[in-house]
Design a protein around this motif. Structure first.
Motif, PDB file in Angstrom:
ATOM      1  N   PRO A   1       0.842  -1.200   0.000  1.00 41.72           N
ATOM      2  CA  PRO A   1       0.000   0.000   0.000  1.00 41.72           C
ATOM      3  C   PRO A   1       0.879   1.253   0.000  1.00 41.72           C
ATOM      4  CG  PRO A   1      -0.666  -1.526   1.738  1.00 41.72           C
ATOM      5  CD  PRO A   1       0.603  -2.050   1.155  1.00 41.72           C
ATOM      6  N   TRP A   2       0.332   2.378  -0.440  1.00 43.89           N
ATOM      7  CA  TRP A   2       1.155   3.582  -0.599  1.00 43.89           C
ATOM      8  C   TRP A   2       1.803   3.998   0.716  1.00 43.89           C
ATOM      9  CZ3 TRP A   2       0.262   8.103   1.982  1.00 43.89           C
ATOM     10  CH2 TRP A   2      -1.009   8.301   2.530  1.00 43.89           C
ATOM     11  N   GLN A   3       1.127   3.819   1.848  1.00 48.32           N
ATOM     12  CA  GLN A   3       1.723   4.202   3.124  1.00 48.32           C
ATOM     13  C   GLN A   3       2.950   3.333   3.427  1.00 48.32           C
ATOM     14  OE1 GLN A   3      -1.420   3.171   2.602  1.00 48.32           O
ATOM     15  NE2 GLN A   3      -2.899   4.454   3.702  1.00 48.32           N
ATOM     16  N   ALA A   4       2.824   2.055   3.158  1.00 44.75           N
ATOM     17  CA  ALA A   4       3.939   1.142   3.380  1.00 44.75           C
ATOM     18  C   ALA A   4       5.071   1.415   2.391  1.00 44.75           C
ATOM     19  CB  ALA A   4       3.463  -0.301   3.261  1.00 44.75           C
ATOM     20  N   THR A   5       4.717   1.805   1.182  1.00 46.90           N
ATOM     21  CA  THR A   5       5.747   2.155   0.191  1.00 46.90           C
ATOM     22  C   THR A   5       6.552   3.351   0.678  1.00 46.90           C
ATOM     23  OG1 THR A   5       4.448   1.260  -1.635  1.00 46.90           O
ATOM     24  CG2 THR A   5       6.154   2.852  -2.205  1.00 46.90           C
ATOM     25  N   LEU A   6       5.884   4.340   1.264  1.00 46.19           N
ATOM     26  CA  LEU A   6       6.612   5.487   1.829  1.00 46.19           C
ATOM     27  C   LEU A   6       7.536   5.047   2.953  1.00 46.19           C
ATOM     28  CD1 LEU A   6       3.905   8.308   1.904  1.00 46.19           C
ATOM     29  CD2 LEU A   6       5.874   8.097   0.371  1.00 46.19           C
ATOM     30  N   SER A   7       7.065   4.154   3.807  1.00 47.53           N
ATOM     31  CA  SER A   7       7.919   3.626   4.880  1.00 47.53           C
ATOM     32  C   SER A   7       9.130   2.900   4.309  1.00 47.53           C
ATOM     33  CB  SER A   7       7.126   2.668   5.772  1.00 47.53           C
ATOM     34  OG  SER A   7       6.098   3.336   6.435  1.00 47.53           O
ATOM     35  N   MET A   8       8.888   2.107   3.257  1.00 47.15           N
ATOM     36  CA  MET A   8       9.987   1.384   2.625  1.00 47.15           C
ATOM     37  C   MET A   8      11.023   2.359   2.054  1.00 47.15           C
ATOM     38  SD  MET A   8       9.979  -1.228  -0.636  1.00 47.15           S
ATOM     39  CE  MET A   8       9.615   0.072  -1.785  1.00 47.15           C
ATOM     40  N   LEU A   9      10.555   3.426   1.427  1.00 46.56           N
ATOM     41  CA  LEU A   9      11.481   4.410   0.845  1.00 46.56           C
ATOM     42  C   LEU A   9      12.295   5.123   1.926  1.00 46.56           C
ATOM     43  CD1 LEU A   9       9.215   5.901  -1.965  1.00 46.56           C
ATOM     44  CD2 LEU A   9      11.077   4.240  -2.207  1.00 46.56           C
ATOM     45  N   MET A  10      11.664   5.411   3.053  1.00 44.27           N
ATOM     46  CA  MET A  10      12.394   6.059   4.156  1.00 44.27           C
ATOM     47  C   MET A  10      13.463   5.120   4.726  1.00 44.27           C
ATOM     48  SD  MET A  10      11.375   8.965   4.185  1.00 44.27           S
ATOM     49  CE  MET A  10      10.874  10.180   5.316  1.00 44.27           C
ATOM     50  N   LEU A  11      13.084   3.888   4.963  1.00 43.82           N
ATOM     51  CA  LEU A  11      14.043   2.912   5.478  1.00 43.82           C
ATOM     52  C   LEU A  11      15.147   2.665   4.457  1.00 43.82           C
ATOM     53  CD1 LEU A  11      14.925   0.970   7.675  1.00 43.82           C
ATOM     54  CD2 LEU A  11      13.315  -0.712   6.739  1.00 43.82           C
ATOM     55  N   MET A  12      14.777   2.613   3.177  1.00 43.72           N
ATOM     56  CA  MET A  12      15.759   2.436   2.108  1.00 43.72           C
ATOM     57  C   MET A  12      16.784   3.563   2.116  1.00 43.72           C
ATOM     58  SD  MET A  12      15.160   2.867  -1.945  1.00 43.72           S
ATOM     59  CE  MET A  12      15.142   4.623  -1.709  1.00 43.72           C
ATOM     60  N   ALA A  13      16.328   4.787   2.347  1.00 36.88           N
ATOM     61  CA  ALA A  13      17.243   5.931   2.368  1.00 36.88           C
ATOM     62  C   ALA A  13      18.251   5.804   3.503  1.00 36.88           C
ATOM     63  CB  ALA A  13      16.444   7.224   2.495  1.00 36.88           C
ATOM     64  N   VAL A  14      17.784   5.393   4.676  1.00 38.30           N
ATOM     65  CA  VAL A  14      18.692   5.223   5.822  1.00 38.30           C
ATOM     66  C   VAL A  14      19.678   4.093   5.548  1.00 38.30           C
ATOM     67  CG1 VAL A  14      18.814   4.577   8.257  1.00 38.30           C
ATOM     68  CG2 VAL A  14      17.048   6.169   7.479  1.00 38.30           C
ATOM     69  N   LEU A  15      19.160   2.959   5.111  1.00 36.44           N
ATOM     70  CA  LEU A  15      20.033   1.825   4.799  1.00 36.44           C
ATOM     71  C   LEU A  15      20.969   2.150   3.640  1.00 36.44           C
ATOM     72  CD1 LEU A  15      17.447  -1.089   5.106  1.00 36.44           C
ATOM     73  CD2 LEU A  15      19.267  -0.496   6.728  1.00 36.44           C
ATOM     74  N   GLY A  16      20.483   2.919   2.675  1.00 42.06           N
ATOM     75  CA  GLY A  16      21.321   3.332   1.552  1.00 42.06           C
ATOM     76  C   GLY A  16      22.493   4.183   2.000  1.00 42.06           C
ATOM     77  N   GLY A  17      22.274   5.025   3.006  1.00 43.40           N
ATOM     78  CA  GLY A  17      23.369   5.811   3.568  1.00 43.40           C
ATOM     79  C   GLY A  17      24.425   4.924   4.194  1.00 43.40           C
ATOM     80  N   ILE A  18      23.973   3.902   4.894  1.00 43.38           N
ATOM     81  CA  ILE A  18      24.923   2.964   5.514  1.00 43.38           C
ATOM     82  C   ILE A  18      25.690   2.194   4.447  1.00 43.38           C
ATOM     83  CG2 ILE A  18      25.081   0.878   6.947  1.00 43.38           C
ATOM     84  CD1 ILE A  18      22.585   2.016   8.480  1.00 43.38           C
ATOM     85  N   VAL A  19      24.977   1.703   3.429  1.00 37.42           N
ATOM     86  CA  VAL A  19      25.627   0.970   2.332  1.00 37.42           C
ATOM     87  C   VAL A  19      26.637   1.875   1.627  1.00 37.42           C
ATOM     88  CG1 VAL A  19      25.238  -0.085   0.056  1.00 37.42           C
ATOM     89  CG2 VAL A  19      23.750  -0.664   1.977  1.00 37.42           C
ATOM     90  N   THR A  20      26.281   3.128   1.436  1.00 37.97           N
ATOM     91  CA  THR A  20      27.185   4.074   0.771  1.00 37.97           C
ATOM     92  C   THR A  20      28.452   4.287   1.591  1.00 37.97           C
ATOM     93  OG1 THR A  20      25.338   5.179  -0.311  1.00 37.97           O
ATOM     94  CG2 THR A  20      27.392   6.429  -0.128  1.00 37.97           C
ATOM     95  N   ILE A  21      28.310   4.494   2.883  1.00 41.28           N
ATOM     96  CA  ILE A  21      29.476   4.708   3.748  1.00 41.28           C
ATOM     97  C   ILE A  21      30.386   3.486   3.726  1.00 41.28           C
ATOM     98  CG2 ILE A  21      30.212   4.968   6.160  1.00 41.28           C
ATOM     99  CD1 ILE A  21      27.680   6.766   6.510  1.00 41.28           C
ATOM    100  N   VAL A  22      29.806   2.312   3.880  1.00 47.32           N
ATOM    101  CA  VAL A  22      30.603   1.079   3.873  1.00 47.32           C
ATOM    102  C   VAL A  22      31.314   0.905   2.533  1.00 47.32           C
ATOM    103  CG1 VAL A  22      30.441  -1.450   3.929  1.00 47.32           C
ATOM    104  CG2 VAL A  22      29.229  -0.084   5.631  1.00 47.32           C
TER     105      VAL A  22
END
Length: 150
Positions: free
Chosen positions: A90-111
């Motif tokens: 659902p769109w609300q869950a998609t927004l949550s996924m995108l937010m979590l993806m951004a945080v995890l993406g920052g970690i992946v980028t740093i590593v």
């Protein structure tokens, strides 16, 4: 549950292939997208507005991230995977996924950047953002569909 298991397996494959070769195949993305309508039917999602909203949200996600691809911020496989995953939630869950993806993406980028510098490789590092996308979606799958029994 079989569809959730299939999606989880496809997300793990996407992570591994993105880590190894920095590629998420079109076949994998197409499979994720093609399984979504089966998921809609299994969940009893109505044609209107349910399925129409899913398609609209996926289109919006794809367009936004395609613009980031055009700016050189993301890979094409990442954009297609995000669009395909937006069909599942659902769109609300998609927004949550995108937010979590951004945080995890920052970690992946740093590593990735630290590893790139420690191994003294030349050029810009290629970030395997599919890992962040897959882990965010797996987290969402666990929270929404598997942990409901806990």
């Amino acid at each position: 549950m079989a569809l959730i298991g299939a999606l989880a397996l496809l997300l793990i494959v996407a992570s591994v292939t993105d880590l190894r070769s920095r590629i998420i195949s079109n076949r994998l993305n197409l499979t994720v997208a093609a399984l979504a309508p089966l998921w809609w039917l299994a969940c009893g999602l109505p044609l209107w507005p349910g399925m129409a909203v899913q398609l609209l949200v996926a289109l919006i996600v794809f367009i936004v991230f395609a613009a980031l691809f055009a700016l050189g911020c993301m890979g094409g496989g990442d954009v297609k995977l995000l669009g395909a995953l937006a069909l599942w939630f659902p769109w609300q869950a998609t927004l949550s996924m995108l937010m979590l993806m951004a945080v995890l993406g920052g970690i992946v980028t740093i590593v990735t950047v630290v590893h790139h510098r420690m191994t003294r490789r030349l050029g810009q590092p290629q970030i395997p953002y599919g890992i962040a996308i897959s882990f965010a979606a797996l987290w969402l799958l666990g929270e929404r569909y598997i942990n409901q029994f806990a």
